[in-house]
Each structure stands twice: as C-alpha cells, then as structure tokens.
Design an enzyme around this catalytic site. Structure first.
Site, mmCIF file in Angstrom:
data_model
loop_
_atom_site.group_PDB
_atom_site.id
_atom_site.type_symbol
_atom_site.label_atom_id
_atom_site.label_comp_id
_atom_site.label_asym_id
_atom_site.label_seq_id
_atom_site.Cartn_x
_atom_site.Cartn_y
_atom_site.Cartn_z
ATOM 1 N N LYS A 53 19.277 -57.366 5.591
ATOM 2 C CA LYS A 53 18.846 -58.080 4.377
ATOM 3 C C LYS A 53 19.969 -58.978 3.872
ATOM 4 O O LYS A 53 19.748 -60.127 3.498
ATOM 5 C CB LYS A 53 18.426 -57.066 3.299
ATOM 6 C CG LYS A 53 17.092 -56.411 3.617
ATOM 7 C CD LYS A 53 16.795 -55.196 2.748
ATOM 8 C CE LYS A 53 15.515 -54.520 3.270
ATOM 9 N NZ LYS A 53 15.231 -53.225 2.632
ATOM 10 N N GLN A 97 17.531 -49.759 -2.028
ATOM 11 C CA GLN A 97 17.128 -49.311 -0.682
ATOM 12 C C GLN A 97 16.660 -47.849 -0.731
ATOM 13 O O GLN A 97 17.364 -46.983 -1.252
ATOM 14 C CB GLN A 97 18.310 -49.468 0.285
ATOM 15 C CG GLN A 97 17.989 -49.121 1.717
ATOM 16 C CD GLN A 97 16.967 -50.054 2.354
ATOM 17 O OE1 GLN A 97 17.024 -51.269 2.185
ATOM 18 N NE2 GLN A 97 16.013 -49.491 3.070
ATOM 19 N N ASP A 120 10.772 -56.263 -3.983
ATOM 20 C CA ASP A 120 10.083 -55.385 -3.022
ATOM 21 C C ASP A 120 8.594 -55.248 -3.368
ATOM 22 O O ASP A 120 7.801 -54.816 -2.534
ATOM 23 C CB ASP A 120 10.711 -53.982 -3.079
ATOM 24 C CG ASP A 120 11.491 -53.649 -1.825
ATOM 25 O OD1 ASP A 120 11.316 -54.351 -0.804
ATOM 26 O OD2 ASP A 120 12.274 -52.687 -1.864
#
Ligand code: NDP
Length: 290
Positions: A53, A97, A120
């Site tokens: 990422k 995460q 997200d």
C-alpha cells in the site's frame, strides 16, 4: 477460452491517471492528498500488505505515512491517534490494517475513523450508504471488481450473478453493487446446499471463499464471467485463487487470474478513494484501457 481480465494492467493505467489527478491538485495550489496507514504489531502478512500500500501511494505521488506501532499499543492509544488524524488536514485517508491484536476491539476502531477518511469503506455509515443505494466510500475489493466490469464492458443488467462468500469486506458489498447494476444476485456460503449447482446458474460468478482452487469447472456455466477474489497458497507454497484456473478458464468468457487479478485493483481503489476525498468528487475511469 476465457479472455483474461488483466488486473495488473488496469491497475497500472488507473494509477497513472491518479498520479495526473494528484499533480493537478498540487499544481493548482491544493494540499497533496495524504494517506496514513496504521499497523499494530508485526503480523508478517500484514507487513507485506502495508508495504504494498505504501509503495502504491508513493508511486501515485500521495503524501504517504505508515505508523508501525508495537503489539502492546492499547485501544485507547489507537483511538487517540485516529482522532488526531481525523482532524489533520494533511491526511485524506486513514487505514488501520487488520487484523488487530486481540486486546483491541476492531469494530470500535473502524467506527472511530471519520467516514469521509474511511478509504477502506468499512465504516458502518459507509456500509449503510452502500446498502441504501447512495454509495460514498466503498469497500475496495468489490469497488475494484466493479471497475473491472466497467473496463471490460461487461454488462450486468439482467444477468444472473452468484457470489460465493458473505463477508462484510467482499461478499455482501459486491452483491449490493451488482444488484445496483440490475443483476439478479444470489449469495452462497458454507451452508448453501448443492453449491456447484447454484454456482453453475451464474452468468457472473464471484468467488470469495479462501479455499485454494475449490471452484472447478463443475461450478461454472459455459460462457460465464468468473471473478476470483481468493488469495491462498497451493501445496507448493505458490499464490493461487479459490478457482481452479486450469479447468475453469476454457469454459469462461472472461476470467481473473491470481496473481495479477483482483489483488492489484484492491490497492488501487484504496488510493483512488484517498484522491477522491481530496478532490471532493468521484474520478471517471471510463475508457481507461483505450
Ligand atoms: P471470510 O473468511 O471472511 O469469508 C469467507 C466466506 O466464504 C464466508 O462467507 C464462508 O461462509 C464462505 N465459505 C467458506 N468455506 C466455504 C465452502 N466450503 N463453501 C462455500 N462457502 C464457503 O473471507 P474474505 O471474504 O475476507 O476473503 C475471501 C478470500 O478472498 C480469502 O482468500 C482472502 O484472502 C481473499 N481476499 C482477497 C482480496 C484481494 O484483494 N484479492 C481482498 C480480500 C480478501 P460462512 O459465512 O458460512 O462461514
């Protein structure tokens, strides 16, 4: 023989376009779009995802920051940090995460991220917006799959779509997105009876199970579009999907490989949503493959 949906190629083209958007924002005096990724603990798979990422964020020119916190970080410390970033105009996207260490409540953490910075797409407000038909931030994997359909001119209108898997991050949202495009959606899962028979009704088959090569040709109707979300390792430790590519590909009209299928799109949509937050509008990728 199925046409390969090249997620790597599509992701590269979209990332080049995102870089242009980022530089245009900066050239016009705007703040460089920023993404902060927070990792708690050192789960090896998470470390790989976080690094990927970070690399993609840097590639498109984002202001990228990764906070790698010790496994002993408390829930309160993490909540305080998120609140800081919620109020920090340098960051347009905040990503925590998953998975988090067991002493931290994941739902509480995801709820704490401001919905506008929830790149997200997991915040209940964003999930709710998706399911009432006014999508704002969208979970990245399903969002990426929809971009694949768009780029390859795969029309969902009136099609029978079957999703295998009902997780919050893939199965449920991809069903909602395909329904919004007028597909007739069936969601199957571990308790579904006659799974192969259900799947074989699909014009569009999306597989998000987490079982290496489980879906073979007996699950697939001739000419179906097959999207393989799975990321597993086979008996030789090689990355593979939930679909047995060798047996399914000859029957499919379109198919995503693993690797270079859905995976690169997931990261690209994450970056897209950070840039979209900075722009205050959605980016139109129509015709991106030329
Ligand atoms: P989850 O484990 O959250 O969900 C798996 C789903 O598959 C569940 O709904 C489960 O059913 C169903 N399932 C499990 N076994 C069977 C079976 N034998 N028959 C039918 N259904 C079954 O997984 P995720 O949705 O998070 O991920 C799925 C896969 O996709 C994983 O391999 C993951 O690594 C990968 N992934 C890849 C991404 C990418 O970017 N390429 C992003 C996210 C995930 P039930 O609900 O009944 O338990």
């Amino acid at each position: 023989m199925g046409e390969i949906i090249d997620g790597r190629l599509l992701a590269d083209k979209m990332q080049a376009r995102l870089k242009e958007e980022v530089e245009a924002i900066v050239a016009s005096g705007g703040t460089r779009p920023g993404l902060v990724v927070i990792q708690v603990g050192a789960n090896p798979a998470s470390s790989v995802y976080v690094r990927n990422k970070e690399n993609s964020a840097i590639k498109v020119g984002l202001h990228s920051q990764v906070d790698r916190l010790g496994a002993e970080t408390t829930e309160t410390e993490l909540l305080n940090l998120i609140e800081e970033y919620n109020n920090d105009p340098k960051f347009h996207g905040i990503l925590v995460q998953l998975p988090l260490p067991s002493h931290i409540n994941e739902d509480k953490i995801l709820d704490a991220i401001h919905p506008d910075k929830d790149v997200d797409g997991f915040h209940p407000v964003n999930m709710g917006n998706l399911f009432v038909g006014t999508p704002t931030k969208i979970p990245c994997t399903p969002y990426g799959i929809m971009k694949m359909f768009e780029a390859y001119n795969i029309d969902l209108n009136g099609k029978n779509a079957v999703v295998i898997g009902r997780s919050n991050i893939v199965g449920k949202p991809i069903g909602a997105l395909m329904m919004a495009e007028n597909a007739t959606v069936t969601t199957a899962h571990s308790r579904t009876k006659d799974l192969a028979k259900v799947a074989a009704q699909a014009d569009i088959l999306v597989v998000a199970i987490g079982r290496a090569k489980m879906v073979d040709a007996s699950f697939v109707k001739e000419g179906a579009v097959v999207i393989d979300v799975g990321m597993n390792h086979d008996e030789n430790g090689k990355l593979c999907g939930d679909v047995d590519f060798a047996s399914v590909e000859p029957k499919a009209s379109y198919i995503t490989p693993v690797p270079k299928g859905v995976g690169p799109m997931t990261i690209t949509m994450l970056i897209t949503q950070a840039v979209e937050t900075a722009l205050g509008r959605k980016i139109d990728f129509t015709g991106i493959l030329g």
